[in-house]
Scaffold this motif. Structure first.
Motif, PDB file in Angstrom:
ATOM      1  N   MET A   1       0.809  -1.344   0.022  1.00 33.52           N
ATOM      2  CA  MET A   1      -0.103   0.097  -0.046  1.00 33.52           C
ATOM      3  C   MET A   1       0.713   1.193  -0.013  1.00 33.52           C
ATOM      4  SD  MET A   1      -3.201  -1.034   2.423  1.00 33.52           S
ATOM      5  CE  MET A   1      -2.997   0.377   3.335  1.00 33.52           C
TER       6      MET A   1
ATOM      7  N   MET B   1      -2.314 -11.063  14.164  1.00 32.54           N
ATOM      8  CA  MET B   1      -2.569 -11.203  12.715  1.00 32.54           C
ATOM      9  C   MET B   1      -1.413 -11.957  11.949  1.00 32.54           C
ATOM     10  SD  MET B   1      -4.287  -9.627  10.373  1.00 32.54           S
ATOM     11  CE  MET B   1      -5.111  -8.054  11.215  1.00 32.54           C
TER      12      MET B   1
ATOM     13  N   SER C   1      -2.898 -15.101  11.684  1.00 36.54           N
ATOM     14  CA  SER C   1      -4.053 -15.059  10.626  1.00 36.54           C
ATOM     15  C   SER C   1      -3.143 -15.395   9.466  1.00 36.54           C
ATOM     16  CB  SER C   1      -4.737 -13.746  10.467  1.00 36.54           C
ATOM     17  OG  SER C   1      -5.694 -13.526  11.511  1.00 36.54           O
TER      18      SER C   1
ATOM     19  N   LEU D   1      -3.743 -18.374   6.936  1.00 36.69           N
ATOM     20  CA  LEU D   1      -4.059 -18.328   5.380  1.00 36.69           C
ATOM     21  C   LEU D   1      -3.219 -19.194   4.402  1.00 36.69           C
ATOM     22  CD1 LEU D   1      -5.682 -16.448   3.305  1.00 36.69           C
ATOM     23  CD2 LEU D   1      -3.763 -14.920   3.492  1.00 36.69           C
TER      24      LEU D   1
ATOM     25  N   SER E   1       2.105   0.937  13.672  1.00 34.67           N
ATOM     26  CA  SER E   1       1.348   0.928  14.704  1.00 34.67           C
ATOM     27  C   SER E   1       0.445  -0.366  14.306  1.00 34.67           C
ATOM     28  CB  SER E   1       0.594   2.109  15.078  1.00 34.67           C
ATOM     29  OG  SER E   1      -0.004   2.622  14.032  1.00 34.67           O
ATOM     30  N   PRO E   2      -0.103  -1.489  15.216  1.00 37.39           N
ATOM     31  CA  PRO E   2       0.691  -1.601  16.431  1.00 37.39           C
ATOM     32  C   PRO E   2       2.061  -2.434  16.143  1.00 37.39           C
ATOM     33  CG  PRO E   2      -0.787  -3.330  16.216  1.00 37.39           C
ATOM     34  CD  PRO E   2      -1.175  -2.524  15.051  1.00 37.39           C
TER      35      PRO E   2
ATOM     36  N   MET F   1      -0.070  -7.878   5.741  1.00 32.99           N
ATOM     37  CA  MET F   1      -1.268  -8.806   5.603  1.00 32.99           C
ATOM     38  C   MET F   1      -2.115  -8.206   4.553  1.00 32.99           C
ATOM     39  SD  MET F   1      -2.970 -11.375   6.732  1.00 32.99           S
ATOM     40  CE  MET F   1      -4.372 -11.959   6.922  1.00 32.99           C
ATOM     41  N   ASP F   2      -2.117  -6.673   4.266  1.00 25.85           N
ATOM     42  CA  ASP F   2      -3.087  -6.199   3.536  1.00 25.85           C
ATOM     43  C   ASP F   2      -2.468  -6.599   1.914  1.00 25.85           C
ATOM     44  OD1 ASP F   2      -1.570  -2.893   4.159  1.00 25.85           O
ATOM     45  OD2 ASP F   2      -0.787  -4.673   3.944  1.00 25.85           O
TER      46      ASP F   2
ATOM     47  N   MET G   1      -3.266 -10.180   1.130  1.00 22.51           N
ATOM     48  CA  MET G   1      -4.564 -10.308   0.875  1.00 22.51           C
ATOM     49  C   MET G   1      -5.132  -9.762  -0.299  1.00 22.51           C
ATOM     50  SD  MET G   1      -7.276 -10.410   4.099  1.00 22.51           S
ATOM     51  CE  MET G   1      -7.536  -8.844   4.104  1.00 22.51           C
ATOM     52  N   ALA G   2      -4.582  -8.526  -0.608  1.00 20.63           N
ATOM     53  CA  ALA G   2      -4.928  -8.130  -1.886  1.00 20.63           C
ATOM     54  C   ALA G   2      -4.591  -8.948  -3.068  1.00 20.63           C
ATOM     55  CB  ALA G   2      -4.193  -6.654  -2.126  1.00 20.63           C
TER      56      ALA G   2
ATOM     57  N   HIS H   1      -3.884 -12.056  -3.100  1.00 19.08           N
ATOM     58  CA  HIS H   1      -4.612 -13.390  -3.114  1.00 19.08           C
ATOM     59  C   HIS H   1      -5.975 -13.087  -3.853  1.00 19.08           C
ATOM     60  CE1 HIS H   1      -5.911 -17.210  -2.015  1.00 19.08           C
ATOM     61  NE2 HIS H   1      -6.572 -16.994  -1.092  1.00 19.08           N
ATOM     62  N   ILE H   2      -6.478 -11.938  -3.425  1.00 12.29           N
ATOM     63  CA  ILE H   2      -7.888 -11.573  -4.009  1.00 12.29           C
ATOM     64  C   ILE H   2      -7.941 -11.578  -5.487  1.00 12.29           C
ATOM     65  CG2 ILE H   2      -9.906 -10.213  -4.180  1.00 12.29           C
ATOM     66  CD1 ILE H   2      -9.957 -11.913  -1.697  1.00 12.29           C
ATOM     67  N   ASN H   3      -6.909 -10.636  -5.993  1.00 11.04           N
ATOM     68  CA  ASN H   3      -6.858 -10.656  -7.353  1.00 11.04           C
ATOM     69  C   ASN H   3      -6.017 -11.813  -8.169  1.00 11.04           C
ATOM     70  OD1 ASN H   3      -3.764 -10.151  -7.014  1.00 11.04           O
ATOM     71  ND2 ASN H   3      -4.000  -8.095  -6.921  1.00 11.04           N
ATOM     72  N   GLY H   4      -5.909 -12.659  -7.413  1.00 14.17           N
ATOM     73  CA  GLY H   4      -5.389 -13.994  -8.123  1.00 14.17           C
ATOM     74  C   GLY H   4      -3.788 -14.001  -8.428  1.00 14.17           C
TER      75      GLY H   4
ATOM     76  N   SER I   1     -10.822 -17.719  -2.777  1.00 13.76           N
ATOM     77  CA  SER I   1      -9.966 -16.917  -2.014  1.00 13.76           C
ATOM     78  C   SER I   1     -10.641 -15.942  -0.918  1.00 13.76           C
ATOM     79  CB  SER I   1      -8.898 -16.220  -2.969  1.00 13.76           C
ATOM     80  OG  SER I   1      -9.675 -15.320  -3.737  1.00 13.76           O
TER      81      SER I   1
ATOM     82  N   ALA J   1      -9.213 -17.047   7.461  1.00 19.02           N
ATOM     83  CA  ALA J   1      -7.881 -16.669   8.141  1.00 19.02           C
ATOM     84  C   ALA J   1      -8.198 -15.445   9.152  1.00 19.02           C
ATOM     85  CB  ALA J   1      -6.813 -16.432   7.099  1.00 19.02           C
TER      86      ALA J   1
ATOM     87  N   MET K   1      -5.295  -4.076  18.323  1.00 19.31           N
ATOM     88  CA  MET K   1      -5.196  -5.099  17.489  1.00 19.31           C
ATOM     89  C   MET K   1      -6.488  -5.193  16.766  1.00 19.31           C
ATOM     90  SD  MET K   1      -2.523  -6.407  16.378  1.00 19.31           S
ATOM     91  CE  MET K   1      -2.470  -7.165  14.873  1.00 19.31           C
TER      92      MET K   1
ATOM     93  N   PHE L   1      -7.810  -5.678  12.752  1.00 13.41           N
ATOM     94  CA  PHE L   1      -8.567  -6.737  11.938  1.00 13.41           C
ATOM     95  C   PHE L   1      -9.754  -6.216  11.174  1.00 13.41           C
ATOM     96  CE2 PHE L   1      -7.385 -10.987  12.702  1.00 13.41           C
ATOM     97  CZ  PHE L   1      -6.317 -10.847  13.766  1.00 13.41           C
TER      98      PHE L   1
ATOM     99  N   GLN M   1      -8.731  -4.680   8.146  1.00 21.08           N
ATOM    100  CA  GLN M   1      -8.432  -5.803   7.192  1.00 21.08           C
ATOM    101  C   GLN M   1      -9.716  -6.394   6.666  1.00 21.08           C
ATOM    102  OE1 GLN M   1      -5.658  -6.645   5.869  1.00 21.08           O
ATOM    103  NE2 GLN M   1      -4.294  -5.431   7.113  1.00 21.08           N
TER     104      GLN M   1
ATOM    105  N   GLN N   1     -11.448  -5.318  -1.767  1.00 21.40           N
ATOM    106  CA  GLN N   1     -10.721  -5.892  -2.947  1.00 21.40           C
ATOM    107  C   GLN N   1     -11.918  -6.868  -3.708  1.00 21.40           C
ATOM    108  OE1 GLN N   1      -7.599  -5.671  -3.506  1.00 21.40           O
ATOM    109  NE2 GLN N   1      -7.185  -4.311  -1.861  1.00 21.40           N
TER     110      GLN N   1
ATOM    111  N   GLN O   1     -12.403  -6.749  -7.835  1.00 21.52           N
ATOM    112  CA  GLN O   1     -11.887  -7.855  -8.308  1.00 21.52           C
ATOM    113  C   GLN O   1     -13.071  -8.537  -9.287  1.00 21.52           C
ATOM    114  OE1 GLN O   1      -9.391  -9.179  -9.333  1.00 21.52           O
ATOM    115  NE2 GLN O   1      -9.758 -11.274 -10.091  1.00 21.52           N
TER     116      GLN O   1
END
Lengths: 133, 496
Positions: free
Chosen positions: A1, A49, A52, A56, A92-93, A109-110, A113-114, A116-119, B389, B396, B441, B445, B448, B455, B459
């Motif tokens: 990002m 996270m 997570s 994933l 942060s954190p 993570m972002d 995930m992005a 992963h979603i966009n393949g 996905s 997750a 935290m 989450f 996210q 997203q 997509q």
């Protein structure tokens, strides 16, 4: 990002650094660790996270290597700072989790995930040999 | 008040005409009621037990002794003036009339019924009240001038019981009828002094006691009702003040909410959370209106079979508007994550399907159903992998959230909780600090989760063609509206 550098600049940075043989250089150390496995997640043991992210990858059938920075009392903090400097985002954190796939920096993570979603994540994993399907 | 002067005993002739005051002396007790039973008291003085008449008597005495008994000060009064005030304490518990020793003497001097004097002597013997010039009874009773003190005098006391006192010929059992004219009249006048109930029952003393008790109860009841009224009024006052405060606070919060909504003010005070929630709710309501408007435009565009390029404009507008809500949600999460998680900004039916502060991205594609058909092969693959996905990412994040809840409860249930309940303050503070970090935290989450939703939408837009995307957006929007309508219907349903 909001990364100052993306994975390509990290890799070019690392290639410049190959002359340095000082094993205590945090960047080097990170690279060394990231090269040990197809998927390396830098995390902190208490971070949810990071959990997570681990789940994933496990859910996708990948077996990531999780490196807890707080379990390395000597160089953990250095590495954390180094990662902060590289990723350039506000911590942060915390900066973690940070994922390296095939020795190359992917991000937090972002970003994961992005992608992963966009393949784009699955082909990357396959390319790194983490997935065989 | 003056102390009671004892033994003011002027000599006077006990003539019927002079003996008693001409003007009626209306005594009022300290509560402003005229107690007729004073007269009755007088009649029963010699039977008065120490305690029974006390209450009545004390009032009697205290009023008797008030300085405003000026009529007695007039020279018309044959008797000395009861101008001193006798505190009820002075009167003690005995009969309350003031009996003048002199009067007694006078009586004694008169040829008359020993009984009468005996009565007075009994009163004296009761001994706890001071004697003054003349008996109150005698003062009260207009023996001398029947005409002057007619029935009206007694009626002025407001007690109908005594209205026909003059007709009463009942004598007190303890009194003998005085054959002497003077005292006969006095005796007659004593009749009304007898308790009306005793007249009815024939048992004077008990009736008197009952009347006294009744009066006492009346007084008590009056006092209690006054206290109740006072308490009620105080309650009303406090409620009024509270209402004014609440109105003020409401006005203030509304103002602050509108300010935050316009991005003008942000503060860290307790109101910030309330403002964050309020501000988001307002922004969301505005967003929803705009969303409906854009969707209607898109629907019109689709129905009028516009070309792709024009449709694209509408679709991009809707998509851009979706980005706007995610931006607003980011601000809302930073200011009040629990409000976002609670879903109170959604309608109840929407809330039912909520996940991590918003809709489930994996549900999104199920909603579409066959609205976007026909799909090409790559599209189908793309849709399926998107479904998979988004599901994986959701799982997750859910697992991470569960781990967060677990660690939070472990933090709060750590060894600070002992059987004594007391722990090291430092431990407690450390515990709280850890828990605060874990709550922080939570914001990550929720963010996210929103990113995942955003997203997924993008997509989907990428996979579908223009027309398919238009139909997809309409389908999604209709689904959400139906959920909201369902919420309204449900809340408005008749409850049995």
């Amino acid at each position: 990002m909001h990364y100052q550098t993306d994975s390509s600049s990290w890799n070019s940075y690392m290639s410049q650094k190959t002359n340095i043989t000082n094993g205590t250089d945090p960047f080097q150390h990170i690279q060394e660790i990231a090269s040990q496995n197809a998927v390396v997640i830098f995390s902190i043991s208490s971070c949810c996270m990071c959990l997570s992210m681990t789940r994933l990858f496990c859910g996708m059938g990948v077996n990531p290597m999780v490196y807890d920075l707080d379990e390395d009392p000597i160089r953990g903090q250095e590495m954390e700072l180094a990662l902060m400097g590289v990723l350039g985002k506000s911590c942060s954190p915390s900066i973690v989790p940070v994922v390296f796939i095939g020795g190359k920096l992917v991000g937090g993570m972002d970003r994961v995930m992005a992608s992963h979603i966009n393949g784009s994540l699955v082909p990357l994993l396959k390319q790194a040999g983490a997935l065989w399907l | 008040m003056q102390g009671f002067k004892a033994a003011q005993s002027p000599t006077f002739d006990l003539t019927t005409s002079d003996m008693f005051c001409q003007s009626p002396f209306y005594l009022r007790n300290d509560e402003g009621n005229l107690h007729v039973t004073r007269y009755e008291d007088l009649g029963e003085l010699e039977q008065a037990a120490a305690g029974e008449l006390h209450q009545e008597g004390s009032i009697y005495s205290s009023t008797m002794m008030k300085p405003n008994i000026d009529p007695f000060l007039t020279n018309d009064l044959p008797f000395g003036v009861l101008r001193t005030s006798l505190g009820s304490g002075e009167m003690g518990s005995s009969a309350t009339c003031v009996v003048d020793v002199g009067c007694e003497e006078q009586f004694l001097n008169q040829p008359g019924p020993a009984k009468v004097t005996g009565r007075f002597s009994t009163m004296v013997d009761a001994g706890q009240f001071m004697l003054n010039n003349c008996s109150i009874s005698s003062r009260m009773v207009d023996v001398g001038n029947v005409g002057a003190l007619g029935n009206g005098n007694f009626e002025n006391w407001g007690d109908s019981c005594l209205a026909d006192h003059s007709h009463s010929q009942q004598t007190d059992t303890s009194t003998d009828v005085d054959t002497d004219d003077k005292f006969q009249f006095f005796e007659e006048r004593h009749e009304p002094l007898i308790v009306a109930e005793s007249r009815e029952e024939g048992k004077g003393k008990y009736g008197d006691q009952k009347a006294l008790r009744r009066l006492a109860q009346n007084r008590e009841a009056a006092r209690k009702s006054r206290l109740r009224k006072k308490a009620y009024v105080q309650q009303l006052e406090t409620s009024r003040i509270k209402l004014a405060q609440l109105e003020q606070e409401l006005k203030r919060v509304r103002q602050q909410g509108s300010l935050v909504g316009h991005g003008l003010s942000r503060n860290q005070s307790q109101n910030a959370n309330g403002n964050g929630a309020l501000a988001f709710d307002m922004e969301y309501a505005r967003w929803l209106e705009e969303h409906q408007r854009l969707i209607n435009e898109l629907r019109t565009a689709v129905n009028s079979h516009l070309c792709d390029n024009e449709l694209r404009v509408h679709i991009d507008a809707v998509m851009g508007h979706y980005d706007e809500i995610f931006r607003l949600k980011l601000i809302g999460t930073k200011s009040d994550v629990f409000h976002m998680l609670s879903g109170m900004w959604k309608t109840p039916a929407e809330r039912c399907f909520m996940w991590l502060g918003g809709f489930r991205s994996s549900d999104l594609l199920k909603i579409l159903g066959n609205h976007v058909e026909p799909l090409t092969e790559p599209q189908l693959i793309g849709i399926c992998s998107l479904q998979q996905s988004s599901q994986e990412a959701e799982d997750a994040l859910t697992q991470g959230l569960e781990a967060l809840q677990q660690s939070l409860s472990e933090t709060l249930s750590s060894n600070c909780l002992g059987p004594t309940g007391s722990g090291n303050v430092a431990d407690y503070m450390g515990q709280m600090a850890t828990a605060m970090g874990q709550l922080a935290m939570l914001e990550i989450f929720v963010h996210q989760g929103d990113l995942l939703r955003q997203q997924t939408l993008h997509q989907l837009r990428r996979i579908l063609t223009i027309r398919q995307a238009a139909r997809a957006l309409l389908a999604m929007s209709d689904y959400m509206s139906r959920l909201r309508a369902l919420s309204s219907l449900w809340s408005a349903r008749p409850k049995n």
